[in-house]
Design a protein around this motif. Structure first.
Motif, short mmCIF file in Angstrom:
data_model
loop_
_atom_site.label_atom_id
_atom_site.label_comp_id
_atom_site.label_asym_id
_atom_site.label_seq_id
_atom_site.Cartn_x
_atom_site.Cartn_y
_atom_site.Cartn_z
N ARG A 47 0.89 -1.10 -0.04
CA ARG A 47 0.05 0.27 0.20
C ARG A 47 0.91 1.36 -0.17
NH1 ARG A 47 -5.35 -1.12 1.18
NH2 ARG A 47 -5.58 -3.38 1.96
N SER A 48 1.99 1.06 0.22
CA SER A 48 3.26 2.19 0.33
C SER A 48 3.92 2.25 -1.21
CB SER A 48 4.11 2.13 1.48
OG SER A 48 5.17 2.96 1.41
N ILE A 49 3.82 3.42 -1.88
CA ILE A 49 4.51 3.52 -3.03
C ILE A 49 5.75 3.79 -2.72
CG2 ILE A 49 4.01 5.98 -3.26
CD1 ILE A 49 3.70 5.37 -6.28
N LEU A 50 5.92 4.39 -1.65
CA LEU A 50 7.53 4.88 -1.29
C LEU A 50 8.24 3.60 -0.92
CD1 LEU A 50 9.72 7.07 -0.75
CD2 LEU A 50 8.79 7.23 1.77
N GLY A 51 7.51 2.75 0.08
CA GLY A 51 7.91 1.38 0.38
C GLY A 51 8.53 0.54 -1.00
N ILE A 52 7.57 0.60 -1.87
CA ILE A 52 7.60 -0.15 -3.11
C ILE A 52 9.01 0.30 -4.04
CG2 ILE A 52 7.03 -0.81 -5.51
CD1 ILE A 52 4.10 -0.71 -4.34
N MET A 53 9.00 1.70 -3.81
CA MET A 53 10.21 2.38 -4.79
C MET A 53 11.70 2.09 -4.06
SD MET A 53 8.61 3.88 -7.41
CE MET A 53 9.98 4.66 -7.87
N THR A 54 11.59 1.99 -2.61
CA THR A 54 12.61 1.73 -1.86
C THR A 54 13.35 0.24 -2.31
OG1 THR A 54 11.67 0.84 0.13
CG2 THR A 54 12.05 3.45 -0.12
N LEU A 55 12.46 -0.61 -2.76
CA LEU A 55 12.71 -1.83 -3.01
C LEU A 55 13.77 -1.95 -3.97
CD1 LEU A 55 9.83 -4.35 -3.19
CD2 LEU A 55 11.49 -4.46 -1.37
N GLY A 56 14.02 -0.76 -5.08
CA GLY A 56 14.85 -0.70 -6.24
C GLY A 56 14.91 -1.94 -6.90
N THR A 57 13.63 -2.48 -7.41
CA THR A 57 13.59 -3.52 -8.22
C THR A 57 14.37 -3.32 -9.58
OG1 THR A 57 11.31 -3.25 -8.97
CG2 THR A 57 11.88 -4.61 -7.06
N VAL A 58 14.84 -3.97 -10.28
CA VAL A 58 15.05 -3.82 -11.77
C VAL A 58 14.54 -5.33 -12.44
CG1 VAL A 58 17.24 -2.72 -11.13
CG2 VAL A 58 17.36 -5.28 -11.44
N GLN A 59 14.71 -5.24 -13.70
CA GLN A 59 14.21 -6.25 -14.36
C GLN A 59 14.92 -7.52 -14.24
OE1 GLN A 59 15.07 -5.78 -18.86
NE2 GLN A 59 13.15 -6.86 -19.28
N GLY A 60 13.97 -8.60 -14.19
CA GLY A 60 14.67 -9.73 -13.77
C GLY A 60 14.59 -10.15 -12.35
N ASP A 61 14.23 -9.43 -11.53
CA ASP A 61 14.25 -9.42 -10.11
C ASP A 61 13.01 -10.32 -9.62
OD1 ASP A 61 16.36 -8.11 -9.26
OD2 ASP A 61 15.56 -6.31 -8.55
N GLN A 62 13.18 -11.24 -8.65
CA GLN A 62 11.94 -12.14 -8.12
C GLN A 62 11.58 -11.44 -6.94
OE1 GLN A 62 14.23 -15.71 -7.90
NE2 GLN A 62 12.87 -16.66 -9.49
N LEU A 63 10.20 -11.30 -6.83
CA LEU A 63 9.49 -10.85 -5.81
C LEU A 63 8.56 -12.17 -5.31
CD1 LEU A 63 8.21 -7.30 -6.91
CD2 LEU A 63 10.15 -7.93 -5.32
N LEU A 64 8.58 -12.09 -3.78
CA LEU A 64 7.46 -13.09 -3.40
C LEU A 64 6.22 -12.06 -2.88
CD1 LEU A 64 6.60 -15.96 -2.16
CD2 LEU A 64 7.60 -15.33 -0.08
N ILE A 65 4.82 -12.40 -3.18
CA ILE A 65 4.01 -11.64 -2.99
C ILE A 65 3.18 -12.40 -1.73
CG2 ILE A 65 1.71 -10.52 -3.80
CD1 ILE A 65 4.14 -9.71 -5.31
N GLU A 66 2.78 -11.84 -0.86
CA GLU A 66 1.92 -12.46 0.29
C GLU A 66 0.64 -11.52 0.43
OE1 GLU A 66 4.29 -12.42 4.00
OE2 GLU A 66 5.51 -14.13 3.47
N ILE A 67 -0.52 -12.40 0.37
CA ILE A 67 -1.69 -11.78 0.61
C ILE A 67 -2.39 -12.39 1.64
CG2 ILE A 67 -3.75 -11.00 -0.40
CD1 ILE A 67 -2.22 -11.33 -3.24
N ASP A 68 -2.91 -11.73 2.65
CA ASP A 68 -3.64 -12.19 3.73
C ASP A 68 -4.88 -11.24 4.05
OD1 ASP A 68 -4.50 -13.98 5.83
OD2 ASP A 68 -3.24 -13.13 7.19
N GLY A 69 -6.12 -12.06 3.81
CA GLY A 69 -7.31 -11.15 4.12
C GLY A 69 -8.65 -11.84 3.58
N PRO A 70 -9.82 -11.17 3.81
CA PRO A 70 -11.02 -11.61 3.32
C PRO A 70 -11.06 -11.99 1.76
CG PRO A 70 -11.26 -9.64 4.23
CD PRO A 70 -9.96 -9.94 4.24
N ASP A 71 -10.52 -10.82 0.92
CA ASP A 71 -10.53 -10.98 -0.53
C ASP A 71 -9.26 -11.34 -1.09
OD1 ASP A 71 -9.34 -8.62 0.23
OD2 ASP A 71 -10.41 -7.41 -1.05
N GLU A 72 -8.40 -11.94 -0.45
CA GLU A 72 -6.92 -12.43 -0.90
C GLU A 72 -7.13 -13.23 -2.54
OE1 GLU A 72 -6.54 -16.45 1.60
OE2 GLU A 72 -5.70 -14.67 2.43
#
Length: 86
Positions: A47-72
């Protein structure tokens, strides 16, 4: 909880535009969503654009997405579509 991996396909990584699209997608949900960069296990709130930008991802990076909640399931599908389109 749903977890899945994505690979950043966009040439510029998760720069401002795709990060904003992701934040807007997540903001419409009731679930908690986190991005974890596989290389160093850095974890940020999607939910944080600043948080996402601080990841500094580049093409080819792998991300794990975790989702927890009623509409996951719905959020998971929407996020998968975002990453497939970019």
């Amino acid at each position: 909880m749903i977890q899945f991996e994505v690979i950043i396909k966009a040439e510029g990584g998760l720069h401002a535009r795709p990060a904003a699209l992701l934040v807007n997608c997540v903001a419409q949900s009731q679930s908690k969503v986190f991005l974890i960069r596989k290389q160093d296990q850095k974890r940020v709130d999607a939910r944080s654009i600043l948080g996402i930008m601080t990841l500094g991802t580049v093409q080819g990076d792998q991300l794990l997405i975790e989702i927890d909640g009623p509409d996951e399931a719905q959020v998971s599908e929407a996020i998968r579509e975002l990453f497939e389109e970019s």
